[in-house]
Motif scaffolding. Sequence first.
Motif, PDB file in Angstrom:
ATOM      1  N   VAL A  51     -16.534 -59.471 -19.871  1.00  0.00           N
ATOM      2  CA  VAL A  51     -15.324 -59.256 -19.082  1.00  0.00           C
ATOM      3  C   VAL A  51     -14.658 -57.960 -19.542  1.00  0.00           C
ATOM      4  CG1 VAL A  51     -13.030 -60.162 -18.515  1.00  0.00           C
ATOM      5  CG2 VAL A  51     -14.997 -61.706 -18.616  1.00  0.00           C
ATOM      6  N   THR A  52     -14.483 -57.029 -18.613  1.00  0.00           N
ATOM      7  CA  THR A  52     -13.900 -55.731 -18.943  1.00  0.00           C
ATOM      8  C   THR A  52     -12.397 -55.691 -18.726  1.00  0.00           C
ATOM      9  OG1 THR A  52     -14.438 -54.937 -16.723  1.00  0.00           O
ATOM     10  CG2 THR A  52     -16.041 -54.489 -18.481  1.00  0.00           C
ATOM     11  N   PHE A  53     -11.859 -56.598 -17.910  1.00  0.00           N
ATOM     12  CA  PHE A  53     -10.418 -56.696 -17.650  1.00  0.00           C
ATOM     13  C   PHE A  53     -10.135 -58.092 -17.141  1.00  0.00           C
ATOM     14  CE2 PHE A  53      -6.897 -56.745 -14.649  1.00  0.00           C
ATOM     15  CZ  PHE A  53      -5.880 -56.230 -15.435  1.00  0.00           C
ATOM     16  N   SER A  57      -5.294 -64.190 -12.966  1.00  0.00           N
ATOM     17  CA  SER A  57      -6.329 -64.829 -12.147  1.00  0.00           C
ATOM     18  C   SER A  57      -7.416 -65.439 -13.027  1.00  0.00           C
ATOM     19  CB  SER A  57      -6.957 -63.820 -11.189  1.00  0.00           C
ATOM     20  OG  SER A  57      -5.982 -63.270 -10.330  1.00  0.00           O
ATOM     21  N   GLY A  58      -7.676 -64.813 -14.160  1.00  0.00           N
ATOM     22  CA  GLY A  58      -8.646 -65.355 -15.109  1.00  0.00           C
ATOM     23  C   GLY A  58      -8.159 -66.651 -15.723  1.00  0.00           C
ATOM     24  N   ILE A  59      -6.848 -66.731 -15.968  1.00  0.00           N
ATOM     25  CA  ILE A  59      -6.260 -67.968 -16.482  1.00  0.00           C
ATOM     26  C   ILE A  59      -6.485 -69.089 -15.473  1.00  0.00           C
ATOM     27  CG2 ILE A  59      -4.097 -69.129 -17.091  1.00  0.00           C
ATOM     28  CD1 ILE A  59      -3.111 -66.379 -18.106  1.00  0.00           C
ATOM     29  N   ALA A  60      -6.250 -68.791 -14.208  1.00  0.00           N
ATOM     30  CA  ALA A  60      -6.439 -69.796 -13.157  1.00  0.00           C
ATOM     31  C   ALA A  60      -7.889 -70.277 -13.114  1.00  0.00           C
ATOM     32  CB  ALA A  60      -6.021 -69.222 -11.803  1.00  0.00           C
ATOM     33  N   LEU A  77     -15.790 -75.046 -23.277  1.00  0.00           N
ATOM     34  CA  LEU A  77     -15.615 -74.123 -24.391  1.00  0.00           C
ATOM     35  C   LEU A  77     -15.595 -72.717 -23.808  1.00  0.00           C
ATOM     36  CD1 LEU A  77     -15.636 -73.295 -27.425  1.00  0.00           C
ATOM     37  CD2 LEU A  77     -18.131 -73.251 -27.246  1.00  0.00           C
ATOM     38  N   VAL A  78     -14.584 -71.935 -24.189  1.00  0.00           N
ATOM     39  CA  VAL A  78     -14.496 -70.534 -23.782  1.00  0.00           C
ATOM     40  C   VAL A  78     -14.754 -69.707 -25.035  1.00  0.00           C
ATOM     41  CG1 VAL A  78     -13.074 -68.760 -22.723  1.00  0.00           C
ATOM     42  CG2 VAL A  78     -12.786 -71.142 -22.030  1.00  0.00           C
ATOM     43  N   ARG A  79     -15.724 -68.775 -24.953  1.00  0.00           N
ATOM     44  CA  ARG A  79     -16.098 -68.028 -26.155  1.00  0.00           C
ATOM     45  C   ARG A  79     -16.271 -66.540 -25.853  1.00  0.00           C
ATOM     46  NH1 ARG A  79     -22.426 -69.912 -26.835  1.00  0.00           N
ATOM     47  NH2 ARG A  79     -23.245 -68.446 -25.310  1.00  0.00           N
ATOM     48  N   ASN A  80     -16.350 -65.770 -26.950  1.00  0.00           N
ATOM     49  CA  ASN A  80     -16.588 -64.322 -26.884  1.00  0.00           C
ATOM     50  C   ASN A  80     -15.576 -63.604 -25.984  1.00  0.00           C
ATOM     51  OD1 ASN A  80     -18.815 -64.639 -28.583  1.00  0.00           O
ATOM     52  ND2 ASN A  80     -20.197 -64.950 -26.864  1.00  0.00           N
ATOM     53  N   ILE A  81     -14.314 -63.876 -26.230  1.00  0.00           N
ATOM     54  CA  ILE A  81     -13.257 -63.303 -25.399  1.00  0.00           C
ATOM     55  C   ILE A  81     -12.901 -61.905 -25.913  1.00  0.00           C
ATOM     56  CG2 ILE A  81     -10.934 -63.637 -24.519  1.00  0.00           C
ATOM     57  CD1 ILE A  81     -11.341 -66.649 -25.276  1.00  0.00           C
ATOM     58  N   PRO A  82     -12.981 -60.895 -25.053  1.00  0.00           N
ATOM     59  CA  PRO A  82     -12.598 -59.540 -25.456  1.00  0.00           C
ATOM     60  C   PRO A  82     -11.099 -59.464 -25.795  1.00  0.00           C
ATOM     61  CG  PRO A  82     -13.852 -59.499 -23.409  1.00  0.00           C
ATOM     62  CD  PRO A  82     -13.516 -60.932 -23.693  1.00  0.00           C
ATOM     63  N   PRO A  83     -10.698 -58.498 -26.605  1.00  0.00           N
ATOM     64  CA  PRO A  83      -9.301 -58.415 -27.062  1.00  0.00           C
ATOM     65  C   PRO A  83      -8.255 -58.409 -25.940  1.00  0.00           C
ATOM     66  CG  PRO A  83     -10.660 -56.918 -28.338  1.00  0.00           C
ATOM     67  CD  PRO A  83     -11.539 -57.475 -27.254  1.00  0.00           C
ATOM     68  N   GLN A  84      -8.485 -57.651 -24.876  1.00  0.00           N
ATOM     69  CA  GLN A  84      -7.492 -57.598 -23.793  1.00  0.00           C
ATOM     70  C   GLN A  84      -7.332 -58.959 -23.138  1.00  0.00           C
ATOM     71  OE1 GLN A  84      -8.167 -57.713 -20.133  1.00  0.00           O
ATOM     72  NE2 GLN A  84      -5.954 -57.616 -19.803  1.00  0.00           N
ATOM     73  N   ALA A  85      -8.435 -59.628 -22.853  1.00  0.00           N
ATOM     74  CA  ALA A  85      -8.379 -60.952 -22.234  1.00  0.00           C
ATOM     75  C   ALA A  85      -7.766 -61.970 -23.195  1.00  0.00           C
ATOM     76  CB  ALA A  85      -9.780 -61.394 -21.810  1.00  0.00           C
ATOM     77  N   LYS A  86      -8.040 -61.826 -24.485  1.00  0.00           N
ATOM     78  CA  LYS A  86      -7.464 -62.733 -25.492  1.00  0.00           C
ATOM     79  C   LYS A  86      -5.950 -62.625 -25.501  1.00  0.00           C
ATOM     80  CE  LYS A  86      -8.176 -65.267 -29.403  1.00  0.00           C
ATOM     81  NZ  LYS A  86      -7.049 -66.180 -29.359  1.00  0.00           N
ATOM     82  N   ARG A  87      -5.425 -61.414 -25.382  1.00  0.00           N
ATOM     83  CA  ARG A  87      -3.961 -61.235 -25.332  1.00  0.00           C
ATOM     84  C   ARG A  87      -3.360 -61.953 -24.124  1.00  0.00           C
ATOM     85  NH1 ARG A  87      -5.602 -56.202 -27.096  1.00  0.00           N
ATOM     86  NH2 ARG A  87      -5.409 -55.242 -25.026  1.00  0.00           N
ATOM     87  N   LEU A  89      -4.618 -64.606 -22.550  1.00  0.00           N
ATOM     88  CA  LEU A  89      -4.702 -66.049 -22.798  1.00  0.00           C
ATOM     89  C   LEU A  89      -3.680 -66.498 -23.828  1.00  0.00           C
ATOM     90  CD1 LEU A  89      -8.584 -66.517 -22.825  1.00  0.00           C
ATOM     91  CD2 LEU A  89      -6.998 -67.062 -20.979  1.00  0.00           C
ATOM     92  N   ASP A  90      -3.506 -65.712 -24.903  1.00  0.00           N
ATOM     93  CA  ASP A  90      -2.537 -66.060 -25.939  1.00  0.00           C
ATOM     94  C   ASP A  90      -1.113 -66.057 -25.392  1.00  0.00           C
ATOM     95  OD1 ASP A  90      -4.573 -66.356 -27.757  1.00  0.00           O
ATOM     96  OD2 ASP A  90      -4.223 -64.413 -28.748  1.00  0.00           O
ATOM     97  N   ALA A  91      -0.792 -65.074 -24.562  1.00  0.00           N
ATOM     98  CA  ALA A  91       0.558 -64.987 -23.995  1.00  0.00           C
ATOM     99  C   ALA A  91       0.879 -66.196 -23.122  1.00  0.00           C
ATOM    100  CB  ALA A  91       0.703 -63.702 -23.183  1.00  0.00           C
ATOM    101  N   ALA A  92      -0.146 -66.742 -22.475  1.00  0.00           N
ATOM    102  CA  ALA A  92       0.047 -67.913 -21.606  1.00  0.00           C
ATOM    103  C   ALA A  92      -0.092 -69.234 -22.346  1.00  0.00           C
ATOM    104  CB  ALA A  92      -0.943 -67.861 -20.450  1.00  0.00           C
ATOM    105  N   GLY A  93      -0.503 -69.200 -23.604  1.00  0.00           N
ATOM    106  CA  GLY A  93      -0.657 -70.435 -24.367  1.00  0.00           C
ATOM    107  C   GLY A  93      -1.839 -71.279 -23.938  1.00  0.00           C
ATOM    108  N   VAL A  94      -2.865 -70.655 -23.385  1.00  0.00           N
ATOM    109  CA  VAL A  94      -4.020 -71.382 -22.862  1.00  0.00           C
ATOM    110  C   VAL A  94      -4.759 -72.138 -23.959  1.00  0.00           C
ATOM    111  CG1 VAL A  94      -6.253 -71.110 -21.691  1.00  0.00           C
ATOM    112  CG2 VAL A  94      -4.241 -69.878 -20.870  1.00  0.00           C
ATOM    113  N   SER A  95      -4.704 -71.638 -25.193  1.00  0.00           N
ATOM    114  CA  SER A  95      -5.442 -72.291 -26.281  1.00  0.00           C
ATOM    115  C   SER A  95      -4.922 -73.690 -26.591  1.00  0.00           C
ATOM    116  CB  SER A  95      -5.397 -71.427 -27.553  1.00  0.00           C
ATOM    117  OG  SER A  95      -4.081 -71.288 -28.005  1.00  0.00           O
ATOM    118  N   ARG A  96      -3.747 -74.028 -26.099  1.00  0.00           N
ATOM    119  CA  ARG A  96      -3.238 -75.403 -26.262  1.00  0.00           C
ATOM    120  C   ARG A  96      -3.912 -76.364 -25.305  1.00  0.00           C
ATOM    121  NH1 ARG A  96       2.873 -74.536 -25.333  1.00  0.00           N
ATOM    122  NH2 ARG A  96       1.971 -72.991 -23.984  1.00  0.00           N
ATOM    123  N   LEU A  97      -4.539 -75.822 -24.265  1.00  0.00           N
ATOM    124  CA  LEU A  97      -5.151 -76.658 -23.224  1.00  0.00           C
ATOM    125  C   LEU A  97      -6.669 -76.617 -23.225  1.00  0.00           C
ATOM    126  CD1 LEU A  97      -2.805 -75.479 -20.353  1.00  0.00           C
ATOM    127  CD2 LEU A  97      -2.572 -77.568 -21.686  1.00  0.00           C
TER     128      LEU A  97
END
Length: 101
Positions: A51-53, A57-60, A77-87, A89-97
């Motif tokens: 994933v380059t960006f 929509s990716g959260i959805a 399981l979601v793995r190998n997340i690039p830094p931009q996409a990780k930010r 996901l982290d901002a939305a709190g997706v890791s809690r779900l």
Amino acid sequence: MEILAKSADRNLLLELRGELDHHGARSALRELEMALDAALPRKLVLDMEGVTFMDSSGIALILRAQQRMQLLDGSLLVRNIPPQAKRVLDAAGVSRLVTIK
């Protein structure tokens, strides 16, 4: 957005490549649904290394995958997340779900 699917023993690996934005997510969601319907997996792995960006929509897409796997009594399981996409996901709190590695 391109999705490569590999399925074996009710395990489904989807490798996402490209931009997961409004336009890419629409086709990716269709491909996700078709792959899930075909494989009926017990375990789904979304590999996001390509994933380059990603935007919201990716959260959805990830939350839809989680919802479908719950209906199948399976896991996601979601793995190998690039830094931009990780930010994003982290901002939305997706890791809690969703399980992120």
